[in-house]
Each structure stands twice: as structure tokens, then as C-alpha cells.
Scaffold this motif. Sequence first.
Motif, short mmCIF file in Angstrom:
data_model
loop_
_atom_site.label_atom_id
_atom_site.label_comp_id
_atom_site.label_asym_id
_atom_site.label_seq_id
_atom_site.Cartn_x
_atom_site.Cartn_y
_atom_site.Cartn_z
N ASP A 185 45.80 42.81 60.95
CA ASP A 185 45.18 42.05 61.70
C ASP A 185 43.75 41.38 60.98
OD1 ASP A 185 45.97 41.99 64.33
OD2 ASP A 185 46.03 44.63 63.58
N LEU A 186 43.78 42.60 59.62
CA LEU A 186 42.73 42.36 58.58
C LEU A 186 43.19 42.74 57.32
CD1 LEU A 186 40.27 44.27 58.32
CD2 LEU A 186 39.43 43.42 60.38
N CYS A 187 42.88 42.20 56.67
CA CYS A 187 42.60 42.62 55.44
C CYS A 187 41.22 43.22 54.44
CB CYS A 187 43.76 41.75 53.81
SG CYS A 187 45.06 41.31 54.22
N HIS A 188 41.63 44.33 54.10
CA HIS A 188 40.60 44.94 53.12
C HIS A 188 40.60 44.80 51.59
CE1 HIS A 188 36.18 47.88 53.42
NE2 HIS A 188 37.00 46.94 52.28
N VAL A 189 39.75 44.17 50.87
CA VAL A 189 40.32 44.50 49.11
C VAL A 189 38.58 44.67 49.07
CG1 VAL A 189 40.18 43.08 46.84
CG2 VAL A 189 41.30 41.96 49.62
N VAL A 190 39.56 46.53 48.28
CA VAL A 190 38.50 47.13 47.43
C VAL A 190 38.91 46.88 46.15
CG1 VAL A 190 37.34 49.52 47.48
CG2 VAL A 190 38.93 48.63 49.28
N GLY A 191 37.69 46.00 44.94
CA GLY A 191 37.19 45.88 44.30
C GLY A 191 38.29 44.75 43.07
N GLY A 192 38.22 43.92 44.00
CA GLY A 192 38.13 42.60 44.08
C GLY A 192 39.45 42.28 42.59
N GLY A 193 39.46 41.34 41.96
CA GLY A 193 40.35 40.99 41.15
C GLY A 193 41.92 40.74 41.56
N PRO A 194 42.84 40.99 40.98
CA PRO A 194 44.32 41.15 41.14
C PRO A 194 44.29 41.57 42.92
CG PRO A 194 44.05 41.29 39.08
CD PRO A 194 42.55 41.39 39.41
N ALA A 195 44.22 42.22 42.81
CA ALA A 195 43.94 43.19 43.77
C ALA A 195 43.76 42.27 45.75
CB ALA A 195 43.60 44.33 44.25
N ALA A 196 42.62 40.83 45.09
CA ALA A 196 42.64 40.10 45.97
C ALA A 196 43.35 39.04 46.10
CB ALA A 196 41.04 39.11 45.96
N LEU A 197 44.55 38.79 45.38
CA LEU A 197 45.65 37.70 45.25
C LEU A 197 46.44 37.97 45.96
CD1 LEU A 197 46.14 37.84 42.30
CD2 LEU A 197 46.06 36.22 43.11
N PRO A 198 47.00 39.47 47.02
CA PRO A 198 47.47 39.41 48.35
C PRO A 198 46.85 38.69 49.63
CG PRO A 198 48.61 41.72 47.09
CD PRO A 198 46.97 40.69 46.49
N ALA A 199 45.80 39.04 49.52
CA ALA A 199 44.80 38.86 50.43
C ALA A 199 44.63 37.60 50.76
CB ALA A 199 43.40 39.85 50.81
N LEU A 200 44.75 36.75 49.79
CA LEU A 200 44.55 35.51 49.27
C LEU A 200 45.62 34.59 50.25
CD1 LEU A 200 42.54 34.64 45.69
CD2 LEU A 200 41.41 34.25 48.27
N VAL A 201 47.53 35.08 50.05
CA VAL A 201 48.00 34.45 50.35
C VAL A 201 48.63 34.92 51.77
CG1 VAL A 201 51.32 34.73 49.47
CG2 VAL A 201 48.91 35.03 47.74
#
Length: 543
Positions: A185-201
Motif C-alpha cells: 500500500d505504501l513504501c517507507h524509505v529509511v535513510g535515503g540514497g540507493p534504498a530509495a531506488l526500489p521505491a522510485l521504481v
Amino acid sequence: MRVALLTEGARPHARRGAGGWCERLAEGLPEHGFELYLLTGPEAGRAPGTAQRPSSVWRGTHELAPWGRRPGGRAPGAVRRRRYAGAYEQLVRALLLPVERAGFGPGLYRLAALAREDGALPAFLASAHARRLLERTWRLPGADTSARQPLVCDVLVAADLLEQCLRPLSAPWYGTGPGGLGAADLCHVVGGGPAALPALVARQLHGVPFVVTEHGLHLREQYLGYREAPYRWPVRALLLSFFRALTGETYRQAAILTPGSAHDQQWQRHCGADPARTRVVHEGTPVVDRPAAGPEPAAPTLVWAGTLEPGRDPELALHALARVRAELPGARLVVYGEEAVPGYRAHCAAVAERLGVAPAVDFAGRSGSLPGAWESGTVAVFSGLSQRSPRLLADAMLSGRAVVSTDVGVAREVVGPTGLLVPARDPRALAGACLALLRDEERRARLGLAGRLRAQERFAVEPVIGAFREIYLELVSQYPAFPGGGGGGEGGPGPRPFARPAEYWLAEGPRGGGDDTPREGTADPDGVREPAGRRRAELAEAL
């Protein structure tokens, strides 16, 4: 609702991880189901992939090793290679040519779509074709090389680092099946950086909104870390351009940004974050209920804790001690911390010897526990040139000791009126503040108690949990719902706002069933199964 929590477990330059904060968040919101998506290196004796963590707070754990040896796989054929080359060139040109910065997002999403089709992205990025493309673009007139021309070794190193940074695009996490981000239902990215790539996709393919939480800005850490990275300037410029572009794209696409302090919030706005979508949520700590420090030491003692490095400026505390001892000869200074710069502890010891305060300074090394460190002093002193994280300040305030700090970074926000703030690099002001507290026991006790209450109020876990409970529900109410995990991406059916009925969230438990389809009916107290249509009509009439 289903929440996909994305974070990093390890990095070569900046130490991060899921840690206890993510688990506390999942434990505090038991009404939701959390799945952990972790970017980390493989554990010893176990191949990377999907594995279940011992903690019961996760419905599932999925791991990917972005650092280290490239995963195996066949290189794309000639036709597919041209498509990969076009997308990769668009991304590289966006990193190197200032006039083409806007091409970063489209190039990134094109690479993700191609990687999802055949999984050949890592093999392409490691190929000679990709390296030649990078070198050709890097040598174009107007390319940003930080005033130095790239060598062949720079091309090899940068191509390898870019492959590692883009490896999350080829993770087997995209889709609407079990474990797929499209079913969240939603993604929660903790820390930013490459961890945000899956959320962007996932946002691009399935329309899944995501929240970004940063306790210390990832981009700022990269700028600090790459100062000492073992790469030439062209490589550093290219990698920092990548992280800068990734941060900007993340801030633009995120539904809500939750920095850990107002200081970080200002940095995010400087990097392009929308103030209307930014909310400060302090990093909660479970130690707010620990007892206050015991009796003060017999001799007036200043306690300093942190990493021994020039940025923390322990030399300022030494110069201030020399001024304090001129009026209070019995004053002492206890320094806790390990050196981050080789030889810096010896340098500080030489400064203390030159100032004539060496017998009154105790370099105690790393403290076994922070509460014990604060208890060994009368006043806690922070003399840094920057204060990026509120954690150490808040821990000192929780001890009940009065705090004196330089007015930098988050210090004013954290300490507020419960401590004394002085300008940085001003030993006279720091010594005056320390003397004012060492001579006034009643004022020390009053400020210490006020600081402890302020830290307990701002850094308790409960306000953090409550803030994210409201954020999650707000996002679900604003974004379309996708029954059965289906989305509006890739030619699928269009999104239908409020497609899940209200009773769906009541009937579906956070751990139960594992099915993402609304139940067609529930049993009443008499055991008669009531049709879902009747319940929806009654609910609509009641509302």
C-alpha cells in the motif's frame, strides 16, 4: 495495510542500517503488516537472497547485496544492448552535462523497465560497451570532471561503482505477487540514497506512494565521506553527481519527507524538497525512562564525549578549561571518545601540555556506557564546529546534567532554553558559560531537570509512532487503492480511488491471511454469513 520498509544495512563509506528504529516502528504499529527490504552485504555462510529474520515484527525479509561481486547473468543481445545503451547514455549525460540534468529520471526508469524484462542490467553495466559509452560521454566538451580529465583507470572504477549503485534496479522485488512492491500500500524509505531506488521504481510502475525518513541526510554524508575516498577527483565528481541527482529525484517523487530535525529540514529544502510535503519527526529513543545520573563528583568536572576529530573541536574544550582553572583551580576535564584521525589524541594531549592543564585532563577513551560518562561530570560540554545529529545532545540531557554547547547545527533546536549556547571557536565564551554553571549548584540542577524533561518530551518513542500512524492513514486516503495488488502501470487497469471498502481494513488483520483481496462476507454472531454488498450499503447509510 501493507508497508514495505526499505533501508540499508551496510555501506562502504557511511554506516547505516535497519537497526532498532525500524523494529520499534513496526512494533508500535501492529495494526499494519511490515515487510523489510534490506540493501546489505551477504552474511557469512549464507548466500544473498530472501531470508526470514528472527524478529517476528516482519511479515517477510528480502535482502539484496549491492556492494561487492556482481551477480551472475547473461549479457543482453544486440537489439537489447542498444536499448540498454540508449537508456544508460541518457542517465550518464544527465550526470556529466549540466544542461541535461533533467534526463536523470527518465534514464533511470528506462533502465529499470529493461532490467525487469530480462534481468541483464548488471551484466550490461559491467560490459566493455557500457565502459566505452561512459568514457565517450565523460570526455565531451562541457562535461563536469571537477577540473581534471578522466583516465582509463577512472573509467573502470567509475563504471564499477555505478553498477553497484544501480544494482537495486534489477532486484526481484517489482511486481504484484507475494513479496512484490506492487502489492504494498505504501513504501517507507529509511535513510535515503540507493534504498530509495526500489521505491522510485514502485512509484513509477505501480503508483505506490512512499515516505522518506532521514536521520542525518544521506547526501551530506556522501559529501563528507568522499573527501577521504580513495578515488581521483573525476570519479568523486561523477559519484557525487549521481547521489545529488538521486536525492533530487527522491525528494520530488516522495509523498512526504520526514527529516529528523529542523536543521535537516532546511538542508532538504535547499536540495529541492517541497516545504508543504516536509514534516519534522524526531528520532525517538527507548531510553527516555532511564534514571537520571547520580550525585555529582566531588571536584568540579567538565565531561566531553564524542569522536576525537577536528570537527568535534576538543581543543576548544581544552582552551576553555585553561581559563576555568584560572578561577577554579580544582576544575577537571574528562574526555571520552576514540580518535577518528590517526595521531589526533596525541595532538590534543600536546595542546593540554602546552596550556599547562595536562594533569587536569583525563583522556578516558571509549566509554562503556554513555550514562556512566555523563555521571562522571558536573557539566556536559559540546564544543563541535557542527552538530548534525541530536542523539548525543539528547542523551546528555536525559542524564539530568546541565549542558553547555556551541550554537551550531541542531544544538539550538535540541537544547532550547534548558542549556547554555555559546559561539563556536570562542574559548572565552565557553569558559564563561562553564564557570557560571560550576559556581551555581541551584542553576545546574534547574537546567538539568528542565533539559531532561525536554528530551523526554521530544524524543520519546510514542510521539514518533503516533506521527507515522497519521502519515500512513493520510497517504492511504489520498492515493488510489489497488485491489489484489494490481496497479495502473504497464498497461494494467487504471487506478480507482477508494477501491477498497472501509470494512476491508477492519476485516483484514495485519498478519492474517496474507491475501490482499477483500473478503466477500463475514459471519455474524449467529454464524450466518452476511453478504459484503449489504454491509457496504449499511456502512454507506450510516456514514
